[in-house]
Scaffold this motif. Structure first.
Motif, PDB file in Angstrom:
ATOM      1  N   ALA A  68      51.592 -67.103  93.257  1.00  0.00           N
ATOM      2  CA  ALA A  68      51.234 -65.731  92.919  1.00  0.00           C
ATOM      3  C   ALA A  68      49.729 -65.596  92.776  1.00  0.00           C
ATOM      4  O   ALA A  68      49.013 -66.581  92.587  1.00  0.00           O
ATOM      5  CB  ALA A  68      51.919 -65.325  91.625  1.00  0.00           C
ATOM      6  N   ALA A  69      49.268 -64.361  92.853  1.00  0.00           N
ATOM      7  CA  ALA A  69      47.855 -64.065  92.672  1.00  0.00           C
ATOM      8  C   ALA A  69      47.723 -62.669  92.082  1.00  0.00           C
ATOM      9  O   ALA A  69      48.630 -61.844  92.198  1.00  0.00           O
ATOM     10  CB  ALA A  69      47.109 -64.151  93.998  1.00  0.00           C
ATOM     11  N   GLU A  70      46.580 -62.436  91.458  1.00  0.00           N
ATOM     12  CA  GLU A  70      46.244 -61.108  90.960  1.00  0.00           C
ATOM     13  C   GLU A  70      45.089 -60.597  91.808  1.00  0.00           C
ATOM     14  O   GLU A  70      44.090 -61.293  92.005  1.00  0.00           O
ATOM     15  CB  GLU A  70      45.822 -61.182  89.492  1.00  0.00           C
ATOM     16  N   THR A  84      44.671 -52.753  90.296  1.00  0.00           N
ATOM     17  CA  THR A  84      44.961 -54.186  90.228  1.00  0.00           C
ATOM     18  C   THR A  84      46.441 -54.360  90.537  1.00  0.00           C
ATOM     19  O   THR A  84      47.269 -53.620  90.020  1.00  0.00           O
ATOM     20  CB  THR A  84      44.661 -54.749  88.825  1.00  0.00           C
ATOM     21  N   TRP A  85      46.760 -55.311  91.407  1.00  0.00           N
ATOM     22  CA  TRP A  85      48.146 -55.540  91.772  1.00  0.00           C
ATOM     23  C   TRP A  85      48.439 -57.027  91.887  1.00  0.00           C
ATOM     24  O   TRP A  85      47.552 -57.836  92.089  1.00  0.00           O
ATOM     25  CB  TRP A  85      48.525 -54.809  93.061  1.00  0.00           C
ATOM     26  N   ARG A  86      49.683 -57.366  91.683  1.00  0.00           N
ATOM     27  CA  ARG A  86      50.146 -58.749  91.817  1.00  0.00           C
ATOM     28  C   ARG A  86      50.605 -58.973  93.254  1.00  0.00           C
ATOM     29  O   ARG A  86      51.123 -58.069  93.900  1.00  0.00           O
ATOM     30  CB  ARG A  86      51.301 -59.019  90.871  1.00  0.00           C
ATOM     31  N   THR A  88      52.361 -62.042  96.113  1.00  0.00           N
ATOM     32  CA  THR A  88      52.881 -63.368  96.442  1.00  0.00           C
ATOM     33  C   THR A  88      52.062 -63.859  97.631  1.00  0.00           C
ATOM     34  O   THR A  88      51.738 -63.098  98.534  1.00  0.00           O
ATOM     35  CB  THR A  88      54.378 -63.331  96.806  1.00  0.00           C
ATOM     36  N   PRO A 134      51.925 -57.459  98.280  1.00  0.00           N
ATOM     37  CA  PRO A 134      52.117 -56.832  96.966  1.00  0.00           C
ATOM     38  C   PRO A 134      53.561 -56.983  96.493  1.00  0.00           C
ATOM     39  O   PRO A 134      54.504 -56.854  97.273  1.00  0.00           O
ATOM     40  CB  PRO A 134      51.787 -55.361  97.205  1.00  0.00           C
ATOM     41  N   THR A 135      53.714 -57.257  95.194  1.00  0.00           N
ATOM     42  CA  THR A 135      55.053 -57.416  94.630  1.00  0.00           C
ATOM     43  C   THR A 135      55.645 -56.093  94.172  1.00  0.00           C
ATOM     44  O   THR A 135      56.828 -56.038  93.871  1.00  0.00           O
ATOM     45  CB  THR A 135      55.037 -58.385  93.442  1.00  0.00           C
ATOM     46  N   GLU A 139      49.166 -52.901  88.188  1.00  0.00           N
ATOM     47  CA  GLU A 139      48.949 -53.372  86.825  1.00  0.00           C
ATOM     48  C   GLU A 139      48.208 -52.286  86.044  1.00  0.00           C
ATOM     49  O   GLU A 139      47.421 -51.541  86.622  1.00  0.00           O
ATOM     50  CB  GLU A 139      48.105 -54.650  86.835  1.00  0.00           C
TER      51      GLU A 139
END
Length: 176
Positions: A68-70, A84-86, A88, A134-135, A139
């Motif tokens: 995962a990454a931000e 801001t988004w999470r 994979t 994007p998951t 955020e």
């Protein structure tokens, strides 16, 4: 258990895509990375594509192992954080159809490449091409300072100019 309304999910997806597509730079923090890093990217088929960790390319700390990454996206006008988004992280296998499409997009946006014709071969041999997918939801905007200490570097700061230097330069101009 409550589910997110479809309208909000569509809005978040559109916000992520539009902001990321228009920004030339994203800040990405991979799993276990000490700080977010600025990365150039290309938005393609619903994901941010990045290339790096090879000779002459950007470092991708904490990203090449997947996971995962931000991702923080800045605005082009003032440079402030928009969203801001999470994500994979998926590493694309060199030579696969998905990799070929990604490299075609990235190659067109790669500036100042020393070997523009040899980029695909070099990337296949030395680099990682990653898809940041994007998951879902964005955020919440952070509160407070996000200042972090600078990363270690061998660069040094300039020492102050000697006090007599302006007089010496003025005298030299007066002779000419």
């Amino acid at each position: 258990m409550t589910s997110e309304p479809p309208a909000q999910a569509l809005f978040d997806q559109a916000l992520i895509e539009e902001a990321t597509r228009k920004s030339g730079l994203i800040w990405v923090r991979g799993a276990g990375a000490p700080a977010a890093r600025p990365l150039w990217h290309v938005w393609h088929e619903g994901a941010a594509l990045v290339v790096g960790d090879g000779a002459g390319e950007q470092p991708l700390p904490g990203l090449t192992d997947g996971g995962a990454a931000e991702v923080a996206v800045r605005g082009k006008d003032k440079g402030g954080r928009l969203v801001t988004w999470r994500a994979t992280v998926h590493r694309l296998e060199a030579g696969s159809p998905e990799w070929e499409g990604a490299v075609a997009e990235l190659k067109g946006k790669r500036l100042n490449a020393p070997d523009s014709e040899e980029i695909p071969a070099r990337w296949a041999r030395d680099c990682a091409v990653l898809r940041l997918v994007p998951t879902g939801a964005v955020e919440p905007q952070p509160t407070g300072s996000l200042a972090e200490p600078p990363l270690p570097t061998p660069a040094t700061t300039r020492v102050p100019a000697p006090a007599a230097l302006p007089r010496l330069l003025a005298r030299r101009r007066g002779r000419n």
